[in-house]
Design a protein around this motif. Structure first.
Motif, mmCIF file in Angstrom:
data_model
loop_
_atom_site.group_PDB
_atom_site.id
_atom_site.type_symbol
_atom_site.label_atom_id
_atom_site.label_comp_id
_atom_site.label_asym_id
_atom_site.label_seq_id
_atom_site.Cartn_x
_atom_site.Cartn_y
_atom_site.Cartn_z
ATOM 1 N N SER A 36 -29.543 14.577 62.263
ATOM 2 C CA SER A 36 -28.304 15.247 61.844
ATOM 3 C C SER A 36 -28.547 16.754 61.827
ATOM 4 O O SER A 36 -29.681 17.210 61.956
ATOM 5 C CB SER A 36 -27.945 14.829 60.418
ATOM 6 O OG SER A 36 -27.303 13.595 60.402
ATOM 7 N N ALA A 37 -27.486 17.500 61.567
ATOM 8 C CA ALA A 37 -27.616 18.935 61.327
ATOM 9 C C ALA A 37 -28.121 19.125 59.896
ATOM 10 O O ALA A 37 -27.921 18.252 59.057
ATOM 11 C CB ALA A 37 -26.251 19.592 61.477
ATOM 12 N N LYS A 47 -23.122 22.587 54.155
ATOM 13 C CA LYS A 47 -23.765 21.945 55.308
ATOM 14 C C LYS A 47 -23.584 22.825 56.541
ATOM 15 O O LYS A 47 -22.520 23.448 56.702
ATOM 16 C CB LYS A 47 -23.089 20.601 55.608
ATOM 17 C CG LYS A 47 -23.265 19.565 54.548
ATOM 18 C CD LYS A 47 -22.510 18.307 54.969
ATOM 19 C CE LYS A 47 -22.732 17.222 53.946
ATOM 20 N NZ LYS A 47 -22.160 15.946 54.335
ATOM 21 N N THR A 49 -22.898 21.876 59.462
ATOM 22 C CA THR A 49 -21.697 21.436 60.191
ATOM 23 C C THR A 49 -20.439 22.105 59.622
ATOM 24 O O THR A 49 -19.553 22.517 60.378
ATOM 25 C CB THR A 49 -21.563 19.896 60.115
ATOM 26 O OG1 THR A 49 -22.805 19.333 60.516
ATOM 27 C CG2 THR A 49 -20.444 19.378 60.992
ATOM 28 N N GLU A 114 -26.353 19.670 65.158
ATOM 29 C CA GLU A 114 -27.232 18.583 65.589
ATOM 30 C C GLU A 114 -28.076 19.030 66.789
ATOM 31 O O GLU A 114 -29.257 18.712 66.879
ATOM 32 C CB GLU A 114 -26.395 17.359 65.985
ATOM 33 C CG GLU A 114 -26.103 16.375 64.864
ATOM 34 C CD GLU A 114 -25.166 16.879 63.795
ATOM 35 O OE1 GLU A 114 -24.520 17.923 64.012
ATOM 36 O OE2 GLU A 114 -25.065 16.248 62.727
ATOM 37 N N PHE A 169 -24.271 12.557 66.410
ATOM 38 C CA PHE A 169 -22.914 13.038 66.151
ATOM 39 C C PHE A 169 -22.038 13.305 67.358
ATOM 40 O O PHE A 169 -20.835 13.266 67.269
ATOM 41 C CB PHE A 169 -23.008 14.306 65.293
ATOM 42 C CG PHE A 169 -21.744 14.828 64.684
ATOM 43 C CD1 PHE A 169 -20.748 13.968 64.213
ATOM 44 C CD2 PHE A 169 -21.534 16.200 64.550
ATOM 45 C CE1 PHE A 169 -19.581 14.475 63.626
ATOM 46 C CE2 PHE A 169 -20.371 16.713 63.969
ATOM 47 C CZ PHE A 169 -19.405 15.848 63.510
ATOM 48 N N ARG A 183 -16.940 12.359 61.009
ATOM 49 C CA ARG A 183 -17.992 12.912 60.160
ATOM 50 C C ARG A 183 -19.021 11.837 59.791
ATOM 51 O O ARG A 183 -18.678 10.680 59.562
ATOM 52 C CB ARG A 183 -17.401 13.516 58.870
ATOM 53 C CG ARG A 183 -16.537 14.732 59.051
ATOM 54 C CD ARG A 183 -17.242 15.943 59.649
ATOM 55 N NE ARG A 183 -18.420 16.456 58.990
ATOM 56 C CZ ARG A 183 -18.440 17.491 58.154
ATOM 57 N NH1 ARG A 183 -17.328 18.096 57.825
ATOM 58 N NH2 ARG A 183 -19.574 17.930 57.651
ATOM 59 N N GLY A 184 -20.262 12.237 59.745
ATOM 60 C CA GLY A 184 -21.337 11.283 59.452
ATOM 61 C C GLY A 184 -21.744 10.464 60.669
ATOM 62 O O GLY A 184 -22.520 9.516 60.570
ATOM 63 N N GLY A 185 -21.239 10.858 61.840
ATOM 64 C CA GLY A 185 -21.404 10.043 63.048
ATOM 65 C C GLY A 185 -22.799 9.987 63.647
ATOM 66 O O GLY A 185 -23.034 9.217 64.586
ATOM 67 N N SER A 186 -23.750 10.742 63.118
ATOM 68 C CA SER A 186 -25.122 10.621 63.648
ATOM 69 C C SER A 186 -25.659 9.214 63.421
ATOM 70 O O SER A 186 -26.523 8.739 64.171
ATOM 71 C CB SER A 186 -26.052 11.632 62.971
ATOM 72 O OG SER A 186 -25.593 12.929 63.208
ATOM 73 N N ASP A 187 -25.166 8.563 62.386
ATOM 74 C CA ASP A 187 -25.566 7.158 62.157
ATOM 75 C C ASP A 187 -25.204 6.299 63.360
ATOM 76 O O ASP A 187 -25.918 5.365 63.706
ATOM 77 C CB ASP A 187 -24.807 6.578 60.947
ATOM 78 C CG ASP A 187 -25.294 7.134 59.630
ATOM 79 O OD1 ASP A 187 -26.421 7.660 59.584
ATOM 80 O OD2 ASP A 187 -24.547 7.028 58.639
HETATM 81 N N1 ASP Z 1 -23.453 16.677 60.701
HETATM 82 C C1 ASP Z 1 -22.341 15.783 60.803
HETATM 83 C C2 ASP Z 1 -21.600 15.741 59.475
HETATM 84 O O1 ASP Z 1 -21.901 16.496 58.573
HETATM 85 C C3 ASP Z 1 -22.714 14.443 61.294
HETATM 86 C C4 ASP Z 1 -23.821 13.735 60.550
HETATM 87 O O2 ASP Z 1 -24.550 14.314 59.773
HETATM 88 O O3 ASP Z 1 -23.959 12.538 60.755
HETATM 89 O O4 ASP Z 1 -20.673 14.979 59.335
#
Ligand code: ASP
Length: 444
Positions: A36-37, A47, A49, A114, A169, A183-187
């Motif tokens: 992730s970032a 963050k 992002t 990222e 991401f 958001r959170g898409g690195s998962d």
């Molecule tokens: N950096 C992105 C976010 O803050 C994606 C991630 O962390 O998964 O949503």
């Protein structure tokens, strides 16, 4: 071989990157790393992002985005300097600032956290950097192209020597535009890579010990769930347990790859294993017996209750109700019905949209009575153990009754691994605490 994905807190500063390196170095199976970032270093921090979204918006509004971008640069140079990492980020910074200034898209700007994070991590680990744009593909309408992505990712990563770091991401459309997941898409990226390389496990490293039986902001120190099935995970994460992106199971589910959620800052903790539902049901995986696996919920739903004589005989009534919601692009959550009654529950919309919906329902469905109920919470009690256990519903109702919570709706999924209850928003926390006490504290 494993895929390890590290979240924003794990990438937040030099100390956390050292932890990441130690985790990777200690594991001979760790070949592919998704990052992730940099996230928040402490409460109140921003963050990377979010700083990048800020750059994009400021530029769009004709303002000076350089100030926000300087904060992004500083986050990365602080890390690189402290680690003594052999990488010169200046050309990358220049290019990104040039692109944003030239009107690059919001997704492009947001994805650069990222991108830079992976460049730094690859240099630090001595791994190859693989740009996600070359392997994660979207069609031109923005829909994720799962099969092409799988093929490309497998092909590109097969050629990697020691190991690779891939930014999470984002990916690229067929037309060459950068596109992010939500958001959170690195998962999700981690899961894509795990599927493509046929990983034995997808380790998702974060800043908590795993999935908790319920929200730790409501119940102090809830138990960590040792094992979840994909199906339970989907249910719990959809209903607000936000340790993993709710879409991250789709890629790994195709090959039954287990996900293990682990804590970068407490690597000795066992974490939560998430396993294929069929393998759990066939006994391939076992866990401590318990009636329920977890409780999750969300606030702020609206219910519209419709009554009409002889509704049971009127073909198409339900379809007309749902067509009204569809016109407003609202998807319904539940639709309990009686002989002459039907209730539809959906996430609260604005005042004006809600009024339009009521008006259209009156016109299209001609109900005898229509009632609007706002401020409802939905709570999911989830677990395969409920299926074979008598008295589960009784305990749910008893627990809520003892806590003085009024139940507004009940819906038991047909596969009997979840019961959804609607309560008033004002009762939400109380209801979660009551259910936790009923099942966790008194579990035999
Ligand atoms: N950096 C992105 C976010 O803050 C994606 C991630 O962390 O998964 O949503």
């Amino acid at each position: 071989m494993k895929v390890l994905k590290f979240g924003g807190t794990s990438m937040a500063n030099a100390d956390s990157l050292r932890q990441v390196r130690d985790i990777v170095a200690a594991d001979s199976l760790a070949r592919f790393v998704v990052v992730s970032a940099p996230g928040k270093r402490a409460a109140g921090d921003t963050k990377v992002t979010d700083l990048l979204y800020d750059c994009y918006r400021t530029r769009r509004a004709g303002g000076d985005f350089e100030k926000a971008f300087a904060r992004v640069e500083k986050r990365f140079t602080d890390i690189v300097d402290a680690l003594g990492c052999d990488v010169d980020l200046q050309p990358y910074f220049k290019q990104i600032a040039y692109d944003i200034d030239g009107g690059a898209s919001e997704d492009y700007a947001a994805s650069r956290g990222e991108y830079l994070s992976a460049i730094v991590m690859a240099a630090y680990l001595g791994y190859t950097f693989i740009d996600a744009k070359d392997i994660v593909k979207f069609d031109d309408d923005g829909a994720f192209d799962a099969e092409l992505t799988n093929e490309l990712t497998a092909r590109v990563l097969r050629r990697v020597g020691k190991g690779a770091v891939i930014p999470g991401f984002y990916g690229q459309t067929h037309g060459g535009m950068i596109k992010t997941f939500s958001r959170g898409g690195s998962d999700v990226t981690g899961a894509i890579v795990a599927r493509a390389v046929g990983a034995s496990v997808y380790e998702n490293w974060t800043d908590v010990d795993g999935f908790m039986t319920c929200d730790p902001r409501i119940v102090e120190n809830p138990r960590v769930i040792e094992m979840l099935t994909y199906r339970e995970l989907r249910e719990l994460s959809y209903m607000g347990a936000n340790v993993l992106h709710p879409e991250s199971i789709f890629p790994v589910r195709k090959s039954d790859i287990p996900i293990r959620v682990r804590n970068t800052f407490r690597p000795e903790a066992p974490g939560t294993m998430i396993v294929a539902t069929n393998k759990f049901l066939s006994g391939e995986y076992t866990r401590r017996a318990s009636t329920i696996t977890g409780i999750a919920g969300k606030k702020n739903f609206t219910a519209v209750h419709l009554e009409k004589q002889m509704m049971n005989n009127e073909c198409g009534f339900g379809r007309r109700v749902l067509s009204v919601l569809e016109r407003h692009n609202i998807s319904f959550e539940h639709m309990p019905s009686g002989i002459d009654t039907l209730t539809v529950i959906f996430e609260a919309a604005s005042e004006s949209v809600t009024n339009e919906i009521l008006e259209e329902l009156r016109l299209d469905c001609r109900p005898d009575r229509i009632e609007l109920v706002r401020n409802l919470s939905l709570i999911a009690v989830v677990g395969h153990g409920m299926r074979s256990k008598k008295g589960t519903a009784m305990r749910i109702f008893q627990g809520l009754y003892k806590a003085g919570v009024n139940i507004r709706m009940i819906d038991q999924g047909s596969s009997e691994y979840n019961v959804i209850i609607a309560v008033e928003d004002a009762d939400y926390e109380n209801a979660i605490r009551a259910l936790y006490a009923e099942f966790e504290e008194h579990e035999e």
